[in-house]
Design a protein around this motif. Structure first.
Motif, PDB file in Angstrom:
ATOM      1  N   THR A 114       0.833  -1.205   0.000  1.00  0.00           N
ATOM      2  CA  THR A 114       0.000   0.000   0.000  1.00  0.00           C
ATOM      3  C   THR A 114       0.869   1.257   0.000  1.00  0.00           C
ATOM      4  N   SER A 179      -3.264  -6.037  -2.635  1.00  0.00           N
ATOM      5  CA  SER A 179      -2.333  -4.923  -2.424  1.00  0.00           C
ATOM      6  C   SER A 179      -1.125  -5.033  -3.346  1.00  0.00           C
ATOM      7  N   PHE A 182      -2.243  -3.993  -6.746  1.00  0.00           N
ATOM      8  CA  PHE A 182      -2.414  -2.540  -6.738  1.00  0.00           C
ATOM      9  C   PHE A 182      -1.066  -1.832  -6.892  1.00  0.00           C
ATOM     10  N   PRO A 317      -6.927   3.972  -8.022  1.00  0.00           N
ATOM     11  CA  PRO A 317      -7.503   3.503  -6.750  1.00  0.00           C
ATOM     12  C   PRO A 317      -9.020   3.532  -6.748  1.00  0.00           C
ATOM     13  N   PRO A 344      -6.897   0.614  -1.575  1.00  0.00           N
ATOM     14  CA  PRO A 344      -7.158   1.722  -2.508  1.00  0.00           C
ATOM     15  C   PRO A 344      -7.918   2.874  -1.874  1.00  0.00           C
ATOM     16  N   THR A 347      -5.472   4.967  -0.070  1.00  0.00           N
ATOM     17  CA  THR A 347      -4.700   5.780  -1.010  1.00  0.00           C
ATOM     18  C   THR A 347      -5.497   6.995  -1.460  1.00  0.00           C
TER      19      THR A 347
END
Length: 573
Positions: A114, A179, A182, A317, A344, A347
């Protein structure tokens, strides 16, 4: 064309959060709950049973089964991780502790992914703050690092992260691999090789953790975003990234098909307002406090996602979070699915920080201070009541809700709790006295408060919570009743109507050989002298056993739960 940024940030506002403080935040959240407890009822004890079955041999590594029952999720990798941890655990370490270690590492991986995902999104040109006429604006890397610190603090502050992220279950593996994916998509324009490794790990791990369809959708949608991203990369590079993601999605689909882990768990949307209200209420508290900040980000940065020339630091995100939230609305386990939306959303919340007004930042600080200080006070008061009997009302409530619980005093737990409380008081003073201009100032108290309350629960309240949430006291209670009836130590137990988690508890805590009972198992289990029956299924018991061969001993209620009554029978000699 680059849209106007709403972020006006000077260099002095991107002061780096000390790494020691960041590590302490993470450790204070990850370590509590790792030691000193048994597997808790629900997803954790059921997953633990699957891991034990793999180690002991009755279950296949490619098709896990527990007493003939398939797992709720067609997950393989989480059960493998737990089984490998049990096999590699040193002598003297309990199996329950061993399986939690790799899952604690997965939580750490979630935090690291993250942070890095938010860092590379904040590094994009569209996310940078306004350039001042005479200089002094925040430098790109310093600004990106501050945004990443804010995203990680916002993730720790999420209320829904606390319990589910500390359970050794497939959903925590899914969180870690989401994660990773992402981060992989976020860093793709900067470090393609590292990003492809992260994407391969995230998408394949997600597929092997019970969510292959989610992984394919995530890969396809992210590939489309890369193809349409006209600001961060060239058209040729964007097409290449899109092809990589689509190829990975196809590879994940092939792996899922080869291992036969496809399973659709979608259900029709709710058809009445009360059910929708329940889901919205869950969404509101589960993602608190990041959802108000995420919505503020979408509003203040609206020109960066409502126009043709959108910005990836908002859209990416937003896509991950929207996919997860929509999926949660169509699944029976909305809370577990919503867990995947937290990285997300955290974020997105971080990009609200450079746009917050001073009044809103002050409101967040005061609300957080009062809320978490009040929660910590309640935890301390109830603990004192358990130890001393005063105040009398909290002590009476504990005795009513957990009958049979005997409080114990742990010196180490008390010392750690006192130090954490003092650290919280110091953090509050430090927050108001220093670093008042740092961007992450509005999420440092929420993160610290969430870590404080979780640590206090896992130290002061851990014996109570373990008594209420684990099956060990229940197993011990039933063994005591058996000892009063027969002097022979029981080693075999027939179970009728018990779920996989309950049978795992009797196998692990009691050492019983469990024999699930149905209409075809009577001759096979004729040697068992003990029978445990779910109270709700008692009327149908005569169809699977000869009641004349059994003596009813008593109905046993699980402490702290009135819905798990069982009836104990003993075979007549």
């Amino acid at each position: 064309m680059t849209e106007t940024t709403p972020a006006i940030v000077a260099q002095h506002a991107v002061r780096r959060l000390p790494r020691l403080a960041m590590w302490l935040f993470c450790l204070a959240f990850v370590v509590p709950g790792l030691f000193g407890r048994e597997p808790w009822k629900g997803n954790e004890i059921t997953a633990f049973g699957q891991m034990l079955a793999l180690v002991d041999g009755p279950s296949s590594w490619l098709t896990p089964m527990l007493w003939g029952q398939a797992p709720d999720l067609d997950a393989l990798l989480p059960y493998w991780l737990g089984a490998w941890a049990i096999q590699m655990a040193p002598h003297g370490m309990s199996a329950a502790l061993a399986v939690r270690i790799p899952f604690a590492m997965l939580l750490g991986l979630t935090m690291a992914a993250t942070w890095h995902g938010a860092y590379y999104l904040a590094l994009s040109p569209q996310a940078q703050p306004v350039a001042f006429a005479f200089g002094g604006e925040a430098q790109p890397k310093d600004y990106a690092r501050t945004m990443a610190d804010g995203a990680l603090l916002a993730l720790i502050a999420c209320l829904g992260l606390a319990q589910l992220s500390h359970e050794a279950s497939p959903i925590l593996a899914q969180l870690a691999f989401v994660s990773c994916a992402f981060y992989g998509v976020a860093a793709l324009p900067y470090h393609p090789r590292y990003s492809l490794v992260a994407l391969g790990l995230g998408l394949s791990g997600l597929s092997l953790s019970g969510a292959p369809s989610f992984a394919v959708l995530m890969a396809a949608g992210s590939g489309l975003l890369c193809l349409l991203d006209l600001e961060s990369t060239s058209a040729t590079t964007g097409r290449r990234h899109a092809l990589w993601l689509v190829g990975m999605g196809l590879a994940v689909a092939c792996i899922a098909s080869a291992l036969d882990v496809w399973q659709w768990r979608l259900q029709t949307p709710h058809n009445n307002w009360s059910e929708w209200r329940s889901v919205l209420r869950l969404l509101a508290w589960f993602t608190w406090p990041v959802w108000p900040l995420a919505l503020w980000t979408l509003w203040r940065w609206r020109s960066h996602w409502t126009s043709l020339h959108w910005s990836r630091h908002v859209v990416l995100p937003m896509w991950f979070a929207a996919l997860t939230v929509v999926t949660a609305l169509f699944t029976p386990s909305a809370d577990r699915t919503l867990l995947l939306a937290l990285p997300p959303l955290a974020t997105l919340a971080a990009f609200a920080l450079p746009t917050l007004r001073r009044s809103m930042s002050a409101f967040i600080d005061w609300f957080t201070l009062l809320f978490f200080s009040g929660c910590a006070l309640v935890i301390w008061v109830v603990w004192i009541a358990m130890q001393t009997g005063w105040p009398t009302q909290p002590a009476a409530n504990v005795a009513r809700l957990a009958p049979g619980f005997v409080p114990s005093f742990g010196v180490l737990a008390c010392v750690v709790a006192v130090m954490a409380t003092l650290a919280w008081a110091w953090l509050v003073l430090w927050r108001v006295g220093k670093h008042r201009h740092a961007l992450w100032k509005s999420v440092v108290l929420p993160a610290g408060g969430a870590a404080l309350c979780w640590l206090l629960l896992m130290t002061l309240w851990l014996p109570l919570l373990d008594f209420a949430r684990s099956y060990k006291p229940w197993v011990a209670q039933i063994q005591t009743v058996m000892a009063r009836v027969s002097s022979t130590a029981p080693n075999c137990l027939m179970a009728y109507g018990l779920d996989a988690g309950q049978m795992t508890a009797f196998r692990y805590h009691g050492g019983f050989e469990i024999k699930p009972l149905d209409s075809s198992s009577r001759p096979q289990h004729a040697s068992c002298e003990w029978l445990l029956v779910d109270n709700d299924l008692r009327p149908g018991l005569s169809q699977v056993v000869k009641l004349s061969e059994w003596t009813r001993i008593q109905t046993i209620r699980r402490p702290s739960d009135n819905d798990e009554d069982v009836i104990l029978f003993h075979r007549q000699p």
